[in-house]
Design a protein around this motif. Structure first.
Motif, mmCIF file in Angstrom:
data_model
loop_
_atom_site.group_PDB
_atom_site.id
_atom_site.type_symbol
_atom_site.label_atom_id
_atom_site.label_comp_id
_atom_site.label_asym_id
_atom_site.label_seq_id
_atom_site.Cartn_x
_atom_site.Cartn_y
_atom_site.Cartn_z
ATOM 1 N N CYS A 133 0.181 -1.094 -0.420
ATOM 2 C CA CYS A 133 -0.418 0.255 -0.081
ATOM 3 C C CYS A 133 1.113 1.118 0.660
ATOM 4 N N ILE A 134 0.242 2.088 -1.304
ATOM 5 C CA ILE A 134 1.542 3.119 -1.107
ATOM 6 C C ILE A 134 1.364 4.333 -1.656
ATOM 7 N N GLY A 135 -0.701 4.683 -1.171
ATOM 8 C CA GLY A 135 -0.716 5.615 -1.254
ATOM 9 C C GLY A 135 -2.856 5.478 -0.973
ATOM 10 N N GLN A 136 -3.631 6.328 -0.909
ATOM 11 C CA GLN A 136 -5.296 7.219 0.147
ATOM 12 C C GLN A 136 -5.862 7.313 -1.161
ATOM 13 N N VAL A 137 -7.054 7.454 -1.234
ATOM 14 C CA VAL A 137 -8.191 7.910 -2.151
ATOM 15 C C VAL A 137 -8.521 9.120 -1.298
ATOM 16 N N VAL B 244 -11.294 5.918 -9.027
ATOM 17 C CA VAL B 244 -10.524 4.812 -8.758
ATOM 18 C C VAL B 244 -10.909 3.586 -9.474
ATOM 19 N N ARG B 245 -9.618 2.738 -9.453
ATOM 20 C CA ARG B 245 -10.243 1.681 -10.795
ATOM 21 C C ARG B 245 -9.413 0.158 -10.136
ATOM 22 N N TYR B 246 -10.030 -0.912 -10.452
ATOM 23 C CA TYR B 246 -9.571 -1.884 -9.988
ATOM 24 C C TYR B 246 -9.223 -2.476 -11.235
ATOM 25 N N GLU B 247 -8.047 -3.486 -11.052
ATOM 26 C CA GLU B 247 -7.767 -4.903 -11.605
ATOM 27 C C GLU B 247 -7.480 -6.289 -10.658
ATOM 28 N N LEU B 248 -7.943 -7.251 -11.845
ATOM 29 C CA LEU B 248 -8.174 -8.535 -10.842
ATOM 30 C C LEU B 248 -7.652 -9.447 -12.518
ATOM 31 N N MET C 71 -4.686 -1.729 -7.115
ATOM 32 C CA MET C 71 -6.151 -0.522 -7.673
ATOM 33 C C MET C 71 -5.539 0.305 -7.981
ATOM 34 N N TYR C 72 -5.378 1.679 -8.391
ATOM 35 C CA TYR C 72 -5.271 2.815 -8.550
ATOM 36 C C TYR C 72 -6.004 3.851 -8.889
ATOM 37 N N VAL C 73 -5.151 4.799 -8.224
ATOM 38 C CA VAL C 73 -6.412 6.737 -8.345
ATOM 39 C C VAL C 73 -5.585 7.315 -9.357
ATOM 40 N N ASP C 74 -6.610 7.679 -10.355
ATOM 41 C CA ASP C 74 -6.009 8.047 -11.209
ATOM 42 C C ASP C 74 -4.837 7.951 -11.795
ATOM 43 N N ASP C 75 -4.985 6.905 -12.335
ATOM 44 C CA ASP C 75 -3.528 6.113 -13.383
ATOM 45 C C ASP C 75 -2.355 5.903 -12.215
ATOM 46 N N LYS C 76 -2.932 6.304 -10.777
ATOM 47 C CA LYS C 76 -1.618 6.079 -10.431
ATOM 48 C C LYS C 76 -2.272 5.157 -8.732
ATOM 49 N N GLN C 77 -1.106 3.640 -9.804
ATOM 50 C CA GLN C 77 -1.171 1.995 -8.200
ATOM 51 C C GLN C 77 -0.495 2.476 -7.027
ATOM 52 N N TYR D 243 -2.249 -0.241 -4.362
ATOM 53 C CA TYR D 243 -2.220 -1.092 -3.334
ATOM 54 C C TYR D 243 -2.079 -2.201 -4.919
ATOM 55 N N SER D 244 -1.507 -3.475 -4.128
ATOM 56 C CA SER D 244 -1.785 -4.699 -4.705
ATOM 57 C C SER D 244 -1.414 -5.734 -3.444
ATOM 58 N N VAL D 245 -1.957 -6.894 -4.677
ATOM 59 C CA VAL D 245 -2.624 -7.954 -3.044
ATOM 60 C C VAL D 245 -2.191 -9.072 -4.288
ATOM 61 N N GLU D 246 -1.297 -10.258 -3.852
ATOM 62 C CA GLU D 246 -1.165 -11.616 -4.331
ATOM 63 C C GLU D 246 -2.162 -12.722 -3.501
#
Length: 64
Positions: A6-10, A17-21, A40-46, A48-51
Motif C-alpha cells: 500500500c503506497i497511497g490513499q483515496v 478509482v480503478r481495480y484490476e484483477l 488498485m489505481y487512483v487517477d492512474d497511479k497504482q 495498492y497491490s495484493v497477491e
C-alpha cells in the motif's frame, strides 16, 4: 503467504478509482470463487497491490 503493498490513499479530490484483477484460477463448488492478484489505481497511479486474493464471482449481484 499473501503479499500486499500500500503506497497511497483515496482522497476526496480523486477523479477515478480503478481495480484490476488478474484471475489465476476459478473454483466452482456451488459458490464461484476466483483466486487472483489485484491492483488498485487512483487517477492512474497504482496505490495498492495484493497477491493470492480470494474473490467471489457472481452473475447477478442484485440479491445482496
Amino acid at each position: 503467504m499473501r503479499h500486499t503493498s500500500c503506497i497511497g490513499q483515496v482522497l476526496p479530490n480523486a477523479k477515478l478509482v480503478r481495480y484490476e484483477l488478474d484471475i489465476k484460477r476459478v473454483i466452482n463448488r456451488g459458490a464461484v470463487l476466483g483466486l487472483a492478484n489485484g491492483k488498485m489505481y487512483v487517477d492512474d497511479k497504482q496505490i495498492y497491490s495484493v497477491e493470492k486474493l480470494k474473490v467471489g464471482l457472481f452473475d447477478d449481484p442484485s440479491n445482496f
